[in-house]
Design an enzyme around this catalytic site. Sequence first.
Site, mmCIF file in Angstrom:
data_model
loop_
_atom_site.group_PDB
_atom_site.id
_atom_site.type_symbol
_atom_site.label_atom_id
_atom_site.label_comp_id
_atom_site.label_asym_id
_atom_site.label_seq_id
_atom_site.Cartn_x
_atom_site.Cartn_y
_atom_site.Cartn_z
ATOM 1 N N CYS A 25 -11.284 -32.389 -32.152
ATOM 2 C CA CYS A 25 -10.059 -33.067 -32.558
ATOM 3 C C CYS A 25 -10.263 -34.576 -32.643
ATOM 4 C CB CYS A 25 -8.936 -32.752 -31.579
ATOM 5 S SG CYS A 25 -8.333 -31.062 -31.713
ATOM 6 N N GLN A 104 -10.893 -24.520 -38.550
ATOM 7 C CA GLN A 104 -10.432 -23.767 -37.393
ATOM 8 C C GLN A 104 -8.910 -23.721 -37.410
ATOM 9 O OE1 GLN A 104 -10.427 -25.275 -33.192
ATOM 10 N NE2 GLN A 104 -11.986 -23.686 -32.905
ATOM 11 N N TYR A 186 -5.782 -22.237 -25.341
ATOM 12 C CA TYR A 186 -4.698 -22.344 -26.299
ATOM 13 C C TYR A 186 -4.108 -20.949 -26.514
ATOM 14 C CZ TYR A 186 -6.582 -27.006 -26.648
ATOM 15 O OH TYR A 186 -7.022 -28.268 -26.322
ATOM 16 N N LEU A 306 -23.667 -28.932 -24.705
ATOM 17 C CA LEU A 306 -24.707 -29.898 -24.328
ATOM 18 C C LEU A 306 -26.065 -29.539 -24.936
ATOM 19 C CD1 LEU A 306 -23.813 -30.843 -20.639
ATOM 20 C CD2 LEU A 306 -23.182 -31.972 -22.774
ATOM 21 N N GLY A 328 -21.797 -30.894 -30.727
ATOM 22 C CA GLY A 328 -20.550 -31.639 -30.735
ATOM 23 C C GLY A 328 -20.740 -33.119 -30.516
ATOM 24 N N ARG A 329 -20.789 -33.509 -29.254
ATOM 25 C CA ARG A 329 -20.887 -34.936 -28.944
ATOM 26 C C ARG A 329 -22.130 -35.576 -29.551
ATOM 27 N NH1 ARG A 329 -18.315 -32.415 -24.822
ATOM 28 N NH2 ARG A 329 -16.526 -33.459 -23.863
#
Length: 359
Positions: A25, A104, A186, A306, A328-329
């Site tokens: 997000c 998504q 969620y 990770l 991701g990161r």
Amino acid sequence: MSALFEPYTLRELTVPNRVWMPPMCQYSAAPEGPSVGAPADWHFAHYGARAVGGTGLIIVEATAVSPEGRISPYDLGIWNDTQVEAFRRITRFLASQGTVAAIQLAHAGRKASTDRTWKGGAPVGPEAYGWQPLGPSPLAFDEKHAVPTELTVDGIREIVGQFADAARRALDAGFEIAEIHGAHGYLIGEFLSPHSNRRTDAYGGSYENRVRFALEVVDAVREVWPDGKPLFFRISATDWLEENGWTADDTVRLAAELTAHGVDLVDVSTGGNAAGVRIPVGPGYQVPFAARIKNETSMPVAAVGLITDAEQAEKILANGEADAVLLGRELLRNPSWALHAARERGAEVHVPDQYHRSV
């Protein structure tokens, strides 16, 4: 050839490599007005940079199927045609770079109506564009969150329809893959877990009842999503609770059922449904959950958690623990990760003509 850079085919779609971007997000959409929930310049630049950097598949962040399905007032949505038109700009550009565009589809459930993460992420009320969250049971996520309104059966059916409508719009917007968000506490994940689902009707209690909503959403989306295009499902493989939670055994069981309902790949994460749990975070800490699904079912999987360097990602694929890796990161830190990894592994990815002099 490097396993990372082998193409991967699902149904009639081929992804050029196994370096994929998971939904993350950005909390950067307008919270009100005619462009509410629509992607803006930030989203175009954000996703475009990763496509230029050689990422094979980009899954656009959690995109709400209704206004109250947003995590925050600043989330993306796909419940109207204005949003569809804004998404087309992004999907066209990703396709021009050889990147597959996925989206998504999500409903935040009891974890809805919160602020942006860099503002603390606390729940917000009407004075800050907030609203009353919905959930399977009147149980708050934690002491800071509001007690959600318990969904009626008619309300559940309405949301199933909203997922189907969102999938139709996603197709119209140019997306090649739809992913249903069943993870991170969620709405769909809330129904799956006995920690958050205390219902006594056909949607609560037994495992079969708790997975009913998820399977109904899958069926509704698969009905409108073309046969030649893949459908993904993101799941939290465990709540990380010692008792009364969703477990890895449950995940393997559901993954096998999802295959029969037309899901083509499970995107495997963990956690997010129970506050205050201790998670043993470390490099690749969620990969074993993906590997178990792959080894015990026929369902293809993507691993996340990770994963940061090319050698690590290569080993995950070479060892048969996953069919693709989601960074991701690391992709936030380095939009051209795929290009650098390809050089390191002796492979190639698409490079724009404008950047040809750099290689």
